[in-house]
Design an enzyme around this catalytic site. Structure first.
Site, PDB file in Angstrom:
ATOM      1  N   ASP A  55      -4.744  -8.591  -3.170  1.00  0.00           N
ATOM      2  CA  ASP A  55      -5.033  -8.335  -1.763  1.00  0.00           C
ATOM      3  C   ASP A  55      -6.313  -9.004  -1.246  1.00  0.00           C
ATOM      4  O   ASP A  55      -6.326 -10.195  -0.986  1.00  0.00           O
ATOM      5  CB  ASP A  55      -5.054  -6.816  -1.538  1.00  0.00           C
ATOM      6  CG  ASP A  55      -5.052  -6.426  -0.059  1.00  0.00           C
ATOM      7  OD1 ASP A  55      -5.198  -7.309   0.788  1.00  0.00           O
ATOM      8  OD2 ASP A  55      -4.904  -5.224   0.245  1.00  0.00           O
TER       9      ASP A  55
ATOM     10  N   HIS B 193       0.836  -1.216   0.000  1.00  0.00           N
ATOM     11  CA  HIS B 193       0.000   0.000   0.000  1.00  0.00           C
ATOM     12  C   HIS B 193       0.870   1.265   0.000  1.00  0.00           C
ATOM     13  O   HIS B 193       0.939   1.948  -0.993  1.00  0.00           O
ATOM     14  CB  HIS B 193      -1.020   0.028   1.151  1.00  0.00           C
ATOM     15  CG  HIS B 193      -1.863  -1.204   1.217  1.00  0.00           C
ATOM     16  ND1 HIS B 193      -2.638  -1.601   0.164  1.00  0.00           N
ATOM     17  CD2 HIS B 193      -2.030  -2.146   2.190  1.00  0.00           C
ATOM     18  CE1 HIS B 193      -3.260  -2.737   0.474  1.00  0.00           C
ATOM     19  NE2 HIS B 193      -2.905  -3.085   1.694  1.00  0.00           N
TER      20      HIS B 193
HETATM   21  C1  NGQ Z   1      -5.423  -7.839   6.305  1.00  0.00           C
HETATM   22  N1  NGQ Z   1      -6.015  -6.127   4.752  1.00  0.00           N
HETATM   23  O1  NGQ Z   1      -4.498  -8.232   7.022  1.00  0.00           O
HETATM   24  O2  NGQ Z   1      -6.175  -8.633   5.733  1.00  0.00           O
HETATM   25  C2  NGQ Z   1      -5.597  -6.370   6.094  1.00  0.00           C
HETATM   26  C3  NGQ Z   1      -6.612  -5.823   7.044  1.00  0.00           C
HETATM   27  C4  NGQ Z   1      -5.326  -4.875   8.946  1.00  0.00           C
HETATM   28  C5  NGQ Z   1      -5.715  -4.980   4.160  1.00  0.00           C
HETATM   29  N2  NGQ Z   1      -4.988  -4.138   4.809  1.00  0.00           N
HETATM   30  C6  NGQ Z   1      -6.247  -5.940   8.460  1.00  0.00           C
HETATM   31  N3  NGQ Z   1      -6.141  -4.726   2.955  1.00  0.00           N
HETATM   32  O3  NGQ Z   1      -4.627  -4.240   8.161  1.00  0.00           O
HETATM   33  O4  NGQ Z   1      -5.294  -4.705  10.162  1.00  0.00           O
HETATM   34 ZN    ZN Z   2      -3.152  -7.090   2.720  1.00  0.00          ZN
END
Ligand code: NGQ
Ligand code: ZN
Length: 453
Positions: free
Chosen positions: A320, A269
């Site tokens: 993702d 990101h």
């Molecule tokens: C994840 N996903 O680990 O799946 C993360 C969300 C977080 C994204 N950042 C959870 N798209 O970052 O705490």
């Molecule tokens: Zn992720």
């Protein structure tokens, strides 16, 4: 291992497009490249060849929630309310479910033109938070899904220990993710053995985010790492503000100030950066892991791509959350985010006269391979035979030459144009369909019916 000869009417080679290209494959790799030749008996004939696109960031299990988080909550919705739903979904998944969903996601990746994936894998433990008897149980399910579908796997076992900056206690919803440095070392070693059963499998280290690890843990994990290091960073404004409140520095700034961020690293990101952070990250040689479809879906913001690329930054794309799996669409949306915010066109082409789609494609092939710990890429002798062909008779390819063909895939025809896909010499997709589709989809349907009952 099988040898094969593929002939393409045209192919994207490192020095540009060539007509009449025969690739000799051996042991999963490209053994020879003949240019300007006619096809012969024994050649498998195809229209147009591109090197496969790496998908550098996936959470395969999230495929199963696609379309289920699009209802507005009573007080509006955000990344954080989405995460609550995701945590609740995670509670129900068994190891078998994870394997079935991952096979579905990996199959769709291959059908869309992705040949390798970096699976950022953090769902390690049983639903009560206890480790499975085999700590790599869940990792092995991901490996099994990769073996079945044929996708090139770089497994990124995730280290997750805290709920926020400064080592906050993890929340209940995070109990399936948590490890100590010691239990993580054990997980890595067991996973290494399992990865070695795959043709050309790889492993990397993945501290989840600066929210989930302390500085000391990050040092312990990365100091001696020879493998790729992936971390989520600066995805949400709230996360940036929290980091500043905790440390006085912004996330990317904090990391660059304290760690020798270099080409081993992939910062996933990195949406919210100042111009100074953007230039420093570009100069570090690390890869920016951009996930445009997910970043749009989760309301993250728009990556400063023009400044980053102008400063020579390396990037790749990832699917993702897998809310949609589509290689060409990730590149399209990467450019469209810039057009919409800059009110300009062809923002990410490298210079005047260059094709946007083709430049993005070449960049994402190189940066994706770097992030996934894969060296020789492209249609060259010695590289893994990761190849995508497009359908010659697709109307969006009518009369197109050279880079116009990639632009037409990225901006017009999209994934419907993918014809065949080979990964490490194995043909897994023909006429746009994965060879395992008839088994993988009904099995996925059965799991979804049980989960959503
Ligand atoms: C994840 N996903 O680990 O799946 C993360 C969300 C977080 C994204 N950042 C959870 N798209 O970052 O705490
Ligand atoms: Zn992720």
């Amino acid at each position: 291992m099988a040898e094969a000869r593929l002939w393409f009417a045209s192919a994207l080679l490192p020095n540009g497009w060539a007509d009449g290209v025969r690739l000799g494959l051996s042991d999963g790799r490209i053994a020879s490249v003949d240019i300007g030749v006619a096809s012969e008996a024994g050649d498998s004939r195809h229209a147009l060849a591109l090197p496969g696109l790496p998908n550098l960031h996936s959470h395969a299990f999230q495929r199963a929630m696609a379309g289920l988080t699009e209802v507005r909550g009573p007080a509006g919705d955000s990344f954080w309310t989405w995460r609550e739903l995701m945590y609740r979904f995670v509670e129900r998944l068994t190891p078998q479910d994870v394997e079935v969903v991952a096979a579905m996601a990996f199959m769709e990746m291959l059908e869309s033109g992705f040949t390798c994936v970096g699976e950022f894998h953090y769902l390690h433990h049983d639903s009560d938070g206890r480790a499975f008897a085999n700590p790599a149980e869940m990792s092995e399910r991901i490996v099994a899904a990769a073996a079945e579908t044929g996708i090139g796997l770089t497994l990124l076992p995730v280290f997750y220990a805290h709920a926020g900056f400064g080592g906050a206690q993890p929340s209940g919803g995070q109990r399936r993710f948590i490890n100590t440095i010691d239990s993580y070392a054990n997980l890595l070693e067991t996973t290494r053995v399992s990865i070695s059963t795959l043709p050309d499998g790889r492993i990397g280290i993945a501290p989840h985010s600066l929210r989930a690890v302390t500085e000391a843990e990050l040092s312990a994990l990365t100091a001696a790492a020879a493998e790729p290091i992936h971390i989520h960073i600066a995805e949400q404004i709230w996360e940036v503000e929290d980091c500043v409140a905790w440390s006085g520095a912004r996330p990317v700034e904090w990391l660059l100030d304290r760690f020798p961020v270099d080409p081993r690293w992939c910062l996933v990101h990195a949406t919210h950066m100042t111009p100074g952070e953007t230039t420093r990250l570009a100069q570090s040689g690390a890869v920016a892991g951009l996930c445009p479809i997910t970043e749009a879906n989760l309301g993250d913001g728009v990556f400063p791509a023009e400044a980053f690329l102008t400063a020579g930054g390396a990037f790749g794309v990832g699917s993702d959350s897998n809310v949609r799996i589509d290689a060409s669409e990730e590149l399209r949306l990467l450019e469209y985010g810039q057009r919409l915010t800059r009110r300009a066109r062809n923002v990410l082409a490298s210079e005047g006269g260059r094709s946007t789609g083709a430049d993005l494609y070449r960049g994402a092939v190189a940066g994706g391979a770097q992030a996934l710990g894969r060296d020789a890429t492209g249609l060259v002798p010695g590289a893994a035979a990761d190849i995508v062909s497009l359908k010659a008779d697709h109307p969006d390819l009518c009369g197109r030459r050279g880079d116009q063909q990639i632009d037409s895939w990225v901006f017009a025809g999209g994934s419907q144009m993918v014809d065949c896909v080979w990964r490490f010499g194995r043909q897994v997709v023909a006429q746009g369909r994965h060879q395992g589709r008839d088994v993988i989809v009904p099995r996925y349907r059965a799991v979804m019916e049980r989960l959503l009952r």
